[in-house]
Scaffold this motif. Structure first.
Motif, PDB file in Angstrom:
ATOM      1  N   SER A  25      42.161  49.413  11.475  1.00 22.03           N
ATOM      2  CA  SER A  25      41.393  48.324  12.070  1.00 22.03           C
ATOM      3  C   SER A  25      40.993  48.651  13.502  1.00 22.03           C
ATOM      4  CB  SER A  25      42.176  47.002  12.021  1.00 22.03           C
ATOM      5  OG  SER A  25      43.271  47.041  12.901  1.00 22.03           O
ATOM      6  N   LEU A  26      41.792  49.438  14.209  1.00 24.74           N
ATOM      7  CA  LEU A  26      41.482  49.818  15.591  1.00 24.74           C
ATOM      8  C   LEU A  26      40.439  50.924  15.661  1.00 24.74           C
ATOM      9  CD1 LEU A  26      45.094  50.026  17.111  1.00 24.74           C
ATOM     10  CD2 LEU A  26      43.371  48.277  17.587  1.00 24.74           C
ATOM     11  N   SER A  27      40.482  51.827  14.721  1.00 24.01           N
ATOM     12  CA  SER A  27      39.648  53.026  14.824  1.00 24.01           C
ATOM     13  C   SER A  27      38.394  52.989  13.964  1.00 24.01           C
ATOM     14  CB  SER A  27      40.461  54.259  14.441  1.00 24.01           C
ATOM     15  OG  SER A  27      40.723  54.259  13.057  1.00 24.01           O
ATOM     16  N   LYS A  28      38.355  52.107  12.997  1.00 26.56           N
ATOM     17  CA  LYS A  28      37.236  52.083  12.037  1.00 26.56           C
ATOM     18  C   LYS A  28      37.034  53.475  11.436  1.00 26.56           C
ATOM     19  CE  LYS A  28      36.431  47.811  13.081  1.00 26.56           C
ATOM     20  NZ  LYS A  28      37.391  46.894  12.548  1.00 26.56           N
ATOM     21  N   SER A  29      38.134  54.145  11.179  1.00 26.09           N
ATOM     22  CA  SER A  29      38.137  55.513  10.693  1.00 26.09           C
ATOM     23  C   SER A  29      38.183  55.560   9.169  1.00 26.09           C
ATOM     24  CB  SER A  29      39.361  56.217  11.273  1.00 26.09           C
ATOM     25  OG  SER A  29      39.530  57.475  10.693  1.00 26.09           O
ATOM     26  N   ASN A  30      37.718  56.661   8.612  1.00 31.65           N
ATOM     27  CA  ASN A  30      37.815  56.898   7.168  1.00 31.65           C
ATOM     28  C   ASN A  30      39.013  57.775   6.827  1.00 31.65           C
ATOM     29  OD1 ASN A  30      35.556  55.407   6.443  1.00 31.65           O
ATOM     30  ND2 ASN A  30      34.186  57.113   6.904  1.00 31.65           N
ATOM     31  N   ILE A  31      39.892  57.970   7.789  1.00 36.01           N
ATOM     32  CA  ILE A  31      41.087  58.777   7.592  1.00 36.01           C
ATOM     33  C   ILE A  31      41.947  58.142   6.497  1.00 36.01           C
ATOM     34  CG2 ILE A  31      43.248  59.513   8.706  1.00 36.01           C
ATOM     35  CD1 ILE A  31      40.984  60.997   9.897  1.00 36.01           C
ATOM     36  N   LYS A  32      42.560  58.991   5.708  1.00 37.18           N
ATOM     37  CA  LYS A  32      43.500  58.523   4.686  1.00 37.18           C
ATOM     38  C   LYS A  32      44.915  58.919   5.109  1.00 37.18           C
ATOM     39  CE  LYS A  32      40.414  58.387   0.749  1.00 37.18           C
ATOM     40  NZ  LYS A  32      39.946  57.063   0.881  1.00 37.18           N
ATOM     41  N   LEU A  33      45.874  58.346   4.441  1.00 34.83           N
ATOM     42  CA  LEU A  33      47.272  58.695   4.666  1.00 34.83           C
ATOM     43  C   LEU A  33      47.824  59.219   3.355  1.00 34.83           C
ATOM     44  CD1 LEU A  33      49.906  58.686   6.353  1.00 34.83           C
ATOM     45  CD2 LEU A  33      50.257  56.317   5.576  1.00 34.83           C
ATOM     46  N   ALA A  34      48.315  60.454   3.366  1.00 34.65           N
ATOM     47  CA  ALA A  34      48.959  61.046   2.198  1.00 34.65           C
ATOM     48  C   ALA A  34      50.467  60.892   2.376  1.00 34.65           C
ATOM     49  CB  ALA A  34      48.597  62.524   2.078  1.00 34.65           C
ATOM     50  N   VAL A  35      51.112  60.296   1.396  1.00 28.07           N
ATOM     51  CA  VAL A  35      52.558  60.091   1.426  1.00 28.07           C
ATOM     52  C   VAL A  35      53.151  60.858   0.252  1.00 28.07           C
ATOM     53  CG1 VAL A  35      54.426  58.407   1.407  1.00 28.07           C
ATOM     54  CG2 VAL A  35      52.237  57.814   2.472  1.00 28.07           C
ATOM     55  N   VAL A  36      53.995  61.829   0.573  1.00 30.43           N
ATOM     56  CA  VAL A  36      54.564  62.711  -0.431  1.00 30.43           C
ATOM     57  C   VAL A  36      56.043  62.389  -0.610  1.00 30.43           C
ATOM     58  CG1 VAL A  36      55.007  65.113  -1.075  1.00 30.43           C
ATOM     59  CG2 VAL A  36      52.943  64.526   0.232  1.00 30.43           C
ATOM     60  N   GLY A  37      56.458  62.203  -1.849  1.00 26.70           N
ATOM     61  CA  GLY A  37      57.863  61.958  -2.161  1.00 26.70           C
ATOM     62  C   GLY A  37      57.992  60.974  -3.307  1.00 26.70           C
ATOM     63  N   LYS A  38      59.124  61.016  -3.967  1.00 28.69           N
ATOM     64  CA  LYS A  38      59.383  60.088  -5.066  1.00 28.69           C
ATOM     65  C   LYS A  38      59.654  58.705  -4.502  1.00 28.69           C
ATOM     66  CE  LYS A  38      61.265  63.215  -8.492  1.00 28.69           C
ATOM     67  NZ  LYS A  38      62.396  63.473  -9.360  1.00 28.69           N
ATOM     68  N   PHE A  39      58.937  57.714  -4.996  1.00 29.39           N
ATOM     69  CA  PHE A  39      59.116  56.372  -4.438  1.00 29.39           C
ATOM     70  C   PHE A  39      59.432  55.331  -5.503  1.00 29.39           C
ATOM     71  CE2 PHE A  39      54.693  56.631  -5.456  1.00 29.39           C
ATOM     72  CZ  PHE A  39      54.234  55.353  -5.708  1.00 29.39           C
ATOM     73  N   GLN A  40      60.066  55.747  -6.576  1.00 27.93           N
ATOM     74  CA  GLN A  40      60.398  54.821  -7.664  1.00 27.93           C
ATOM     75  C   GLN A  40      61.177  53.599  -7.181  1.00 27.93           C
ATOM     76  OE1 GLN A  40      58.110  56.295  -9.293  1.00 27.93           O
ATOM     77  NE2 GLN A  40      59.082  55.865 -11.235  1.00 27.93           N
ATOM     78  N   LYS A  41      62.202  53.818  -6.359  1.00 29.12           N
ATOM     79  CA  LYS A  41      63.066  52.726  -5.931  1.00 29.12           C
ATOM     80  C   LYS A  41      62.337  51.713  -5.046  1.00 29.12           C
ATOM     81  CE  LYS A  41      67.290  55.402  -6.194  1.00 29.12           C
ATOM     82  NZ  LYS A  41      68.378  56.025  -5.467  1.00 29.12           N
ATOM     83  N   MET A  42      61.299  52.145  -4.360  1.00 29.78           N
ATOM     84  CA  MET A  42      60.585  51.256  -3.444  1.00 29.78           C
ATOM     85  C   MET A  42      59.217  50.843  -3.989  1.00 29.78           C
ATOM     86  SD  MET A  42      61.448  52.941   0.269  1.00 29.78           S
ATOM     87  CE  MET A  42      60.593  51.668   1.163  1.00 29.78           C
ATOM     88  N   ARG A  43      58.950  51.152  -5.227  1.00 30.11           N
ATOM     89  CA  ARG A  43      57.619  50.929  -5.799  1.00 30.11           C
ATOM     90  C   ARG A  43      57.118  49.495  -5.584  1.00 30.11           C
ATOM     91  NH1 ARG A  43      54.320  53.698  -8.994  1.00 30.11           N
ATOM     92  NH2 ARG A  43      55.845  55.256  -9.551  1.00 30.11           N
ATOM     93  N   ASN A  44      57.967  48.496  -5.837  1.00 26.59           N
ATOM     94  CA  ASN A  44      57.521  47.107  -5.707  1.00 26.59           C
ATOM     95  C   ASN A  44      57.188  46.742  -4.263  1.00 26.59           C
ATOM     96  OD1 ASN A  44      57.744  46.701  -8.449  1.00 26.59           O
ATOM     97  ND2 ASN A  44      59.804  45.851  -8.326  1.00 26.59           N
ATOM     98  N   SER A  45      58.058  47.093  -3.331  1.00 25.10           N
ATOM     99  CA  SER A  45      57.788  46.741  -1.936  1.00 25.10           C
ATOM    100  C   SER A  45      56.582  47.509  -1.396  1.00 25.10           C
ATOM    101  CB  SER A  45      59.012  46.953  -1.052  1.00 25.10           C
ATOM    102  OG  SER A  45      59.481  48.268  -1.143  1.00 25.10           O
TER     103      SER A  45
END
Length: 187
Positions: free
Chosen positions: A27-47
Protein backbone atom coordinates in the motif's frame (compact mmCIF):
# COMPACT_ATOMS: atom_id res chain seq x y z
CA UNK A 1 10.67 -9.01 -9.00
CA UNK A 2 10.16 -10.59 -5.62
CA UNK A 3 11.29 -10.64 -2.02
CA UNK A 4 11.92 -14.04 -0.48
CA UNK A 5 11.69 -15.62 2.94
CA UNK A 6 12.48 -19.27 3.57
CA UNK A 7 12.16 -21.04 6.86
CA UNK A 8 10.18 -23.52 8.83
CA UNK A 9 6.68 -22.40 9.76
CA UNK A 10 7.19 -22.08 13.49
CA UNK A 11 5.65 -19.19 15.45
CA UNK A 12 9.06 -17.64 16.22
CA UNK A 13 9.68 -17.21 12.48
CA UNK A 14 7.03 -14.46 12.50
CA UNK A 15 5.16 -15.25 9.28
CA UNK A 16 1.96 -13.48 10.31
CA UNK A 17 3.67 -10.12 10.96
CA UNK A 18 5.66 -10.58 7.76
CA UNK A 19 2.45 -10.94 5.74
CA UNK A 20 0.84 -7.94 7.47
CA UNK A 21 3.99 -5.90 6.81
CA UNK A 22 4.04 -6.99 3.18
CA UNK A 23 0.46 -5.79 2.78
CA UNK A 24 1.42 -2.44 4.30
CA UNK A 25 4.51 -2.27 2.05
CA UNK A 26 2.34 -2.82 -1.02
CA UNK A 27 0.00 0.00 0.00
CA UNK A 28 2.95 2.35 0.62
CA UNK A 29 4.89 1.57 -2.52
CA UNK A 30 2.21 0.75 -5.10
CA UNK A 31 4.70 -1.88 -6.21
CA UNK A 32 4.14 -5.06 -8.22
CA UNK A 33 6.71 -6.88 -6.09
CA UNK A 34 5.68 -10.33 -4.91
CA UNK A 35 6.70 -12.20 -1.79
CA UNK A 36 7.93 -15.78 -2.16
CA UNK A 37 7.60 -17.82 1.03
CA UNK A 38 9.42 -21.14 1.03
CA UNK A 39 8.73 -23.89 3.56
CA UNK A 40 6.13 -26.39 4.66
CA UNK A 41 3.20 -24.55 6.19
CA UNK A 42 0.66 -27.30 6.86
CA UNK A 43 0.32 -26.49 10.56
CA UNK A 44 -0.34 -22.79 9.90
CA UNK A 45 -2.42 -23.20 6.74
CA UNK A 46 -5.65 -21.84 8.28
CA UNK A 47 -4.12 -18.77 9.91
CA UNK A 48 -2.07 -18.01 6.77
CA UNK A 49 -5.17 -18.38 4.59
CA UNK A 50 -7.10 -15.96 6.83
CA UNK A 51 -4.32 -13.36 6.60
CA UNK A 52 -4.11 -13.71 2.80
CA UNK A 53 -7.85 -13.04 2.52
CA UNK A 54 -8.06 -10.31 5.15
CA UNK A 55 -5.16 -8.31 3.68
CA UNK A 56 -5.95 -9.01 0.01
CA UNK A 57 -2.66 -10.83 -0.57
CA UNK A 58 -3.86 -13.66 -2.79
CA UNK A 59 -1.74 -13.69 -5.93
CA UNK A 60 0.78 -11.36 -4.30
CA UNK A 61 2.33 -13.94 -1.99
CA UNK A 62 3.54 -17.21 -3.44
CA UNK A 63 4.00 -20.24 -1.18
CA UNK A 64 6.31 -22.84 -2.65
CA UNK A 65 6.19 -25.37 0.17
CA UNK A 66 9.44 -27.33 0.50
CA UNK A 67 11.83 -27.20 -2.45
CA UNK A 68 15.22 -28.92 -2.85
CA UNK A 69 18.36 -26.89 -2.09
CA UNK A 70 19.39 -26.51 -5.73
CA UNK A 71 16.01 -24.99 -6.61
CA UNK A 72 16.04 -22.84 -3.47
CA UNK A 73 19.46 -21.50 -4.44
CA UNK A 74 18.15 -20.46 -7.86
CA UNK A 75 15.06 -18.84 -6.34
CA UNK A 76 17.17 -17.11 -3.69
CA UNK A 77 19.83 -15.81 -6.06
CA UNK A 78 17.18 -14.22 -8.31
CA UNK A 79 15.35 -12.43 -5.48
CA UNK A 80 15.48 -8.68 -5.08
CA UNK A 81 16.10 -9.18 -1.33
CA UNK A 82 15.85 -11.74 1.46
CA UNK A 83 13.55 -10.88 4.37
CA UNK A 84 14.11 -12.59 7.73
CA UNK A 85 11.59 -11.42 10.38
CA UNK A 86 12.40 -14.03 13.03
CA UNK A 87 11.64 -13.25 16.67
CA UNK A 88 14.43 -15.53 17.83
CA UNK A 89 17.30 -17.31 16.10
CA UNK A 90 19.91 -19.58 17.56
CA UNK A 91 22.18 -18.69 14.66
CA UNK A 92 20.45 -17.54 11.46
CA UNK A 93 21.94 -19.67 8.71
CA UNK A 94 19.42 -18.48 6.08
CA UNK A 95 20.90 -14.98 6.43
CA UNK A 96 24.38 -16.31 5.61
CA UNK A 97 22.94 -18.34 2.71
CA UNK A 98 21.34 -15.22 1.25
CA UNK A 99 24.55 -13.22 1.61
CA UNK A 100 26.55 -16.00 -0.03
CA UNK A 101 24.06 -15.97 -2.93
CA UNK A 102 24.60 -12.22 -3.42
CA UNK A 103 21.18 -11.21 -2.15
CA UNK A 104 20.72 -8.14 0.06
CA UNK A 105 19.29 -8.94 3.49
CA UNK A 106 16.72 -7.17 5.62
CA UNK A 107 16.23 -8.85 8.95
CA UNK A 108 15.11 -8.79 12.51
CA UNK A 109 17.29 -7.15 15.13
CA UNK A 110 16.46 -9.96 17.56
CA UNK A 111 18.44 -12.89 18.92
CA UNK A 112 21.71 -13.69 17.22
CA UNK A 113 20.84 -11.95 13.95
CA UNK A 114 22.66 -8.64 14.55
CA UNK A 115 25.84 -10.54 15.35
CA UNK A 116 25.46 -12.93 12.41
CA UNK A 117 24.54 -10.23 9.87
CA UNK A 118 26.95 -7.59 11.17
CA UNK A 119 26.83 -4.42 9.09
CA UNK A 120 25.61 -6.34 6.04
CA UNK A 121 21.87 -6.11 6.65
CA UNK A 122 19.12 -3.57 7.06
CA UNK A 123 17.57 -4.29 10.47
CA UNK A 124 14.05 -3.86 11.84
CA UNK A 125 12.13 -4.61 15.02
CA UNK A 126 10.36 -7.92 14.29
CA UNK A 127 7.38 -6.93 16.47
CA UNK A 128 6.81 -3.71 14.53
CA UNK A 129 4.87 -4.25 11.29
CA UNK A 130 5.48 -0.63 10.23
CA UNK A 131 9.26 -1.04 10.57
CA UNK A 132 9.23 -4.27 8.58
CA UNK A 133 7.19 -2.58 5.83
CA UNK A 134 9.51 0.45 5.83
CA UNK A 135 12.56 -1.80 5.48
CA UNK A 136 10.91 -3.58 2.53
CA UNK A 137 10.13 -0.25 0.89
CA UNK A 138 13.65 1.03 1.41
CA UNK A 139 15.34 -2.09 0.03
CA UNK A 140 13.06 -2.15 -3.03
CA UNK A 141 13.49 1.54 -3.82
CA UNK A 142 17.20 2.04 -3.02
CA UNK A 143 19.37 0.28 -5.58
CA UNK A 144 22.53 1.77 -4.05
CA UNK A 145 21.65 0.26 -0.68
CA UNK A 146 21.05 -3.12 -2.30
CA UNK A 147 24.46 -3.00 -4.00
CA UNK A 148 26.14 -1.95 -0.74
CA UNK A 149 24.49 -4.73 1.26
CA UNK A 150 25.42 -7.32 -1.36
CA UNK A 151 29.11 -6.35 -1.13
CA UNK A 152 29.05 -6.25 2.65
CA UNK A 153 27.14 -9.54 2.64
CA UNK A 154 29.87 -11.35 0.73
CA UNK A 155 32.43 -10.17 3.30
CA UNK A 156 30.20 -11.06 6.25
CA UNK A 157 29.37 -14.52 4.89
CA UNK A 158 33.08 -15.22 4.35
CA UNK A 159 33.57 -14.96 8.11
CA UNK A 160 31.44 -18.10 8.47
CA UNK A 161 32.81 -20.01 5.47
CA UNK A 162 35.43 -22.00 7.37
CA UNK A 163 33.47 -24.63 9.29
CA UNK A 164 36.56 -25.93 11.11
CA UNK A 165 37.41 -22.43 12.33
CA UNK A 166 33.81 -21.94 13.53
CA UNK A 167 33.92 -25.23 15.45
CA UNK A 168 37.22 -24.22 17.06
CA UNK A 169 35.73 -20.87 18.09
CA UNK A 170 32.66 -22.55 19.59
CA UNK A 171 34.86 -24.96 21.52
CA UNK A 172 36.93 -22.04 22.81
CA UNK A 173 33.78 -20.26 24.03
CA UNK A 174 32.46 -23.43 25.67
CA UNK A 175 35.81 -24.01 27.40
CA UNK A 176 35.83 -20.42 28.69
CA UNK A 177 32.30 -20.77 30.05
CA UNK A 178 33.11 -24.12 31.66
CA UNK A 179 36.26 -22.70 33.24
CA UNK A 180 34.32 -19.71 34.57
CA UNK A 181 31.59 -21.98 35.94
CA UNK A 182 34.20 -24.19 37.59
CA UNK A 183 35.86 -21.14 39.15
CA UNK A 184 32.48 -19.87 40.40
CA UNK A 185 31.62 -23.31 41.77
CA UNK A 186 34.83 -23.48 43.81
CA UNK A 187 34.09 -20.13 45.52
Amino acid sequence: AYLIFHSTFWPNKNHIRLLKAFSKFLSLSKSNIKLAVVGKFQKMRNSISEILSKYNLRGKVVFTNFIPDDELNVLLSNALAFVHPSLYEGFGMPVIEAMTAGVPVICSNAGSLPEVAGDAALFFDPYNVDEIAAAMKRIVEDEGLRRELIQKGYKQAAKFADADKMVDEYIEVFEEVMAQNEKNYKK
